[in-house]
Design a protein around this motif. Structure first.
Motif, PDB file in Angstrom:
ATOM      1  N   TYR A  79      15.316  29.359  -7.274  1.00  0.00           N
ATOM      2  CA  TYR A  79      15.888  28.041  -7.029  1.00  0.00           C
ATOM      3  C   TYR A  79      17.202  27.971  -7.800  1.00  0.00           C
ATOM      4  O   TYR A  79      17.225  28.170  -9.025  1.00  0.00           O
ATOM      5  CB  TYR A  79      14.915  26.966  -7.483  1.00  0.00           C
ATOM      6  N   ILE A  80      18.306  27.697  -7.091  1.00  0.00           N
ATOM      7  CA  ILE A  80      19.648  27.902  -7.644  1.00  0.00           C
ATOM      8  C   ILE A  80      20.579  26.765  -7.213  1.00  0.00           C
ATOM      9  O   ILE A  80      20.479  26.255  -6.097  1.00  0.00           O
ATOM     10  CB  ILE A  80      20.214  29.254  -7.141  1.00  0.00           C
ATOM     11  N   ASN A 123      21.011  29.561 -12.156  1.00  0.00           N
ATOM     12  CA  ASN A 123      19.625  29.829 -11.788  1.00  0.00           C
ATOM     13  C   ASN A 123      18.705  28.902 -12.577  1.00  0.00           C
ATOM     14  O   ASN A 123      18.740  28.874 -13.811  1.00  0.00           O
ATOM     15  CB  ASN A 123      19.281  31.295 -12.061  1.00  0.00           C
ATOM     16  N   LEU A 124      17.866  28.149 -11.874  1.00  0.00           N
ATOM     17  CA  LEU A 124      17.010  27.157 -12.513  1.00  0.00           C
ATOM     18  C   LEU A 124      15.530  27.507 -12.456  1.00  0.00           C
ATOM     19  O   LEU A 124      14.724  26.915 -13.173  1.00  0.00           O
ATOM     20  CB  LEU A 124      17.244  25.786 -11.866  1.00  0.00           C
ATOM     21  N   SER A 125      15.171  28.477 -11.618  1.00  0.00           N
ATOM     22  CA  SER A 125      13.777  28.896 -11.526  1.00  0.00           C
ATOM     23  C   SER A 125      13.720  30.228 -10.793  1.00  0.00           C
ATOM     24  O   SER A 125      14.333  30.374  -9.738  1.00  0.00           O
ATOM     25  CB  SER A 125      12.959  27.839 -10.771  1.00  0.00           C
ATOM     26  N   SER A 126      12.978  31.194 -11.347  1.00  0.00           N
ATOM     27  CA  SER A 126      12.920  32.531 -10.740  1.00  0.00           C
ATOM     28  C   SER A 126      11.513  33.096 -10.781  1.00  0.00           C
ATOM     29  O   SER A 126      10.809  32.965 -11.789  1.00  0.00           O
ATOM     30  CB  SER A 126      13.847  33.515 -11.468  1.00  0.00           C
ATOM     31  N   GLN A 155      14.006  33.257 -18.858  1.00  0.00           N
ATOM     32  CA  GLN A 155      14.491  32.156 -18.033  1.00  0.00           C
ATOM     33  C   GLN A 155      13.489  31.005 -17.985  1.00  0.00           C
ATOM     34  O   GLN A 155      12.297  31.206 -17.761  1.00  0.00           O
ATOM     35  CB  GLN A 155      14.727  32.681 -16.609  1.00  0.00           C
ATOM     36  N   VAL A 156      13.957  29.779 -18.180  1.00  0.00           N
ATOM     37  CA  VAL A 156      13.083  28.621 -18.058  1.00  0.00           C
ATOM     38  C   VAL A 156      12.786  28.358 -16.588  1.00  0.00           C
ATOM     39  O   VAL A 156      13.519  28.794 -15.695  1.00  0.00           O
ATOM     40  CB  VAL A 156      13.720  27.357 -18.688  1.00  0.00           C
ATOM     41  N   ASN A 157      11.712  27.647 -16.333  1.00  0.00           N
ATOM     42  CA  ASN A 157      11.384  27.178 -14.988  1.00  0.00           C
ATOM     43  C   ASN A 157      11.563  25.675 -14.967  1.00  0.00           C
ATOM     44  O   ASN A 157      10.713  24.921 -15.432  1.00  0.00           O
ATOM     45  CB  ASN A 157       9.948  27.552 -14.629  1.00  0.00           C
ATOM     46  N   MET A 158      12.685  25.216 -14.430  1.00  0.00           N
ATOM     47  CA  MET A 158      12.965  23.790 -14.416  1.00  0.00           C
ATOM     48  C   MET A 158      12.016  23.018 -13.511  1.00  0.00           C
ATOM     49  O   MET A 158      11.891  21.796 -13.598  1.00  0.00           O
ATOM     50  CB  MET A 158      14.407  23.544 -13.974  1.00  0.00           C
ATOM     51  N   LEU A 159      11.317  23.740 -12.640  1.00  0.00           N
ATOM     52  CA  LEU A 159      10.429  23.092 -11.678  1.00  0.00           C
ATOM     53  C   LEU A 159       8.992  22.961 -12.179  1.00  0.00           C
ATOM     54  O   LEU A 159       8.140  22.467 -11.443  1.00  0.00           O
ATOM     55  CB  LEU A 159      10.426  23.882 -10.362  1.00  0.00           C
ATOM     56  N   ASP A 160       8.712  23.382 -13.401  1.00  0.00           N
ATOM     57  CA  ASP A 160       7.303  23.445 -13.813  1.00  0.00           C
ATOM     58  C   ASP A 160       6.680  22.092 -14.120  1.00  0.00           C
ATOM     59  O   ASP A 160       5.455  21.969 -14.203  1.00  0.00           O
ATOM     60  CB  ASP A 160       7.112  24.397 -14.995  1.00  0.00           C
ATOM     61  N   THR A 161       7.495  21.058 -14.283  1.00  0.00           N
ATOM     62  CA  THR A 161       6.973  19.732 -14.611  1.00  0.00           C
ATOM     63  C   THR A 161       7.768  18.660 -13.885  1.00  0.00           C
ATOM     64  O   THR A 161       9.008  18.708 -13.854  1.00  0.00           O
ATOM     65  CB  THR A 161       7.054  19.471 -16.126  1.00  0.00           C
ATOM     66  N   GLY A 177      16.184  25.836 -23.727  1.00  0.00           N
ATOM     67  CA  GLY A 177      15.826  27.241 -23.597  1.00  0.00           C
ATOM     68  C   GLY A 177      16.883  28.052 -22.891  1.00  0.00           C
ATOM     69  O   GLY A 177      18.040  27.636 -22.768  1.00  0.00           O
ATOM     70  N   THR A 178      16.486  29.227 -22.418  1.00  0.00           N
ATOM     71  CA  THR A 178      17.393  30.195 -21.808  1.00  0.00           C
ATOM     72  C   THR A 178      17.533  29.955 -20.312  1.00  0.00           C
ATOM     73  O   THR A 178      16.541  29.788 -19.601  1.00  0.00           O
ATOM     74  CB  THR A 178      16.880  31.625 -22.052  1.00  0.00           C
ATOM     75  N   TYR A 179      18.769  29.984 -19.848  1.00  0.00           N
ATOM     76  CA  TYR A 179      19.077  29.841 -18.423  1.00  0.00           C
ATOM     77  C   TYR A 179      19.939  31.023 -17.980  1.00  0.00           C
ATOM     78  O   TYR A 179      20.680  31.601 -18.782  1.00  0.00           O
ATOM     79  CB  TYR A 179      19.841  28.545 -18.155  1.00  0.00           C
ATOM     80  N   GLY A 180      19.859  31.354 -16.701  1.00  0.00           N
ATOM     81  CA  GLY A 180      20.668  32.437 -16.156  1.00  0.00           C
ATOM     82  C   GLY A 180      21.864  31.922 -15.385  1.00  0.00           C
ATOM     83  O   GLY A 180      21.779  30.922 -14.667  1.00  0.00           O
TER      84      GLY A 180
END
Length: 353
Positions: free
Chosen positions: A97-98, A189-192, A216-222, A133-136
């Motif tokens: 998700y980008i 990149n926000l989720s991979s 990489q963080v997952n921005m979609l996890d919550t 956190g870490t983002y790509g």
């Protein structure tokens, strides 16, 4: 624009761009222009709100976010784009998700990519999120090859932070595409998914598109996680200078090279037809629309929202666009007009990269 004196060779060579007030290769970097909408529920790929910035979902990934234009801006001189998670999602495989930006080949030519005179370029942007956190971040040349992936960190939640990434020269020979074709792409990149997580890398001459970075963080996890971005700048040289603000009118004209939306007030009408009963072709109805800005390429016409051709509905007129205007025509002498009763976006011409 608050530029600073730089002594490196790259910086010296970019001084003319800075002095001319055109150092920033990004259009709508301050997120002022949103011709399509200011807020949309997004579930897939495409341009939805802010001009020139669009979302990407790789490998048929499904997700649910709200994409909106916000007045919130770190220096109070622009706006921002906000992506808000509305349904939790854990990506699998090579799902990604980008947020993406594409620029033309002729816009990146001065960097000299693919030659011995290639220069460094620096991208800088302001970012805010509740998820630290870490983002790509990834940049590609041409059709996603070569590319480079970099990690950056959001340190404090709900706080605007300025990030700077300098990308080194790329001197390996390459074959640029058309001047008005895709010359570079920037990805946030926000989720991979796990298949597309990798360590940051230098320029690679392989197609490694849409890659997240290790950690990489997952921005979609919550639900209610959000990511905001603004004041995006890409300039030649190894040093980030102050963000170049352009007027709304100038940014709108730059955006309309790729997309021109037509809006009408309640009860108004456009494209009233005239008929040709003699000559060639004969017995036809015509309407003409001249673009406000010359287009990058021949655009596609789309009827939007609640608009319609009257009296024959949305299929009443066939569109024949060029890069400077569009002729609408039907093969009889029925007079028509294009109308929208709701005062919203009623039609568009698009030639996005």
């Amino acid at each position: 624009h608050g530029t600073q004196l730089m002594k490196s060779a790259d910086a010296a060579e970019s001084f003319d761009l800075v002095g001319a007030g055109r150092k920033n290769m990004i259009i709508n970097g301050s997120m002022k222009v949103a011709q399509r909408s200011t807020s949309v529920a997004v579930t897939g790929y495409g341009y939805h709100t802010l001009d020139r910035f669009h979302t990407v979902a790789n490998s048929s990934m499904t997700y649910a976010v709200t994409m909106s234009q916000q007045s919130d801006n770190p220096d109070g001189m622009g706006k921002s784009v906000k992506l808000l998670t509305t349904t939790a999602k854990t990506p699998s495989g090579s799902e990604n998700y980008i947020l993406r930006y594409k620029g033309e080949e002729q816009d990146i030519t001065a960097a000299g990519y693919g030659t011995s005179k290639s220069k460094s370029v620096t991208v800088s942007f302001s970012v805010k999120s509740n998820k630290t956190g870490t983002y790509g971040f990834q940049m590609y040349l041409g059709g996603f090859n070569p590319s480079m992936t970099v990690a950056y960190t959001i340190n404090s939640k709900d706080t605007w932070e300025r990030k700077t990434i300098t990308l080194p020269p790329y001197t390996t020979s390459r074959s640029p595409g058309a001047d008005n074709g895709v010359g570079f792409t920037l990805d946030w990149n926000l989720s991979s998914g796990p298949d597309d997580i990798m360590a940051p890398f230098a320029w690679q001459s392989a197609t490694t598109a849409a890659r997240g970075v290790t950690g990489q963080v997952n921005m979609l996890d919550t639900v209610n996680n959000y990511f905001q971005l603004t004041n995006v700048q890409l300039e030649i040289g190894p040093v980030a200078t102050s963000f170049e603000h352009r007027s709304y009118a100038e940014e709108l004209a730059l955006c309309q090279r790729y997309y021109e939306g037509i809006k009408m007030g309640t009860g108004t009408a456009l494209f009233r037809t005239w008929t040709n009963t003699a000559g060639s072709p004969s017995n036809v109805s015509n309407a003409e629309y001249n673009f406000k800005v010359e287009k990058r390429a021949t655009p596609t016409w789309t009827v939007e929202g609640n608009a319609s051709w009257y009296p024959s509905g949305t299929s009443g007129m066939s569109a024949y666009p060029s890069t400077s205007m569009c002729l609408f025509q039907r093969n009889d002498t029925t007079h028509q007009f294009f109308s929208d009763a709701n005062g919203d976006l009623c039609g568009s011409f698009s030639c996005e990269l």
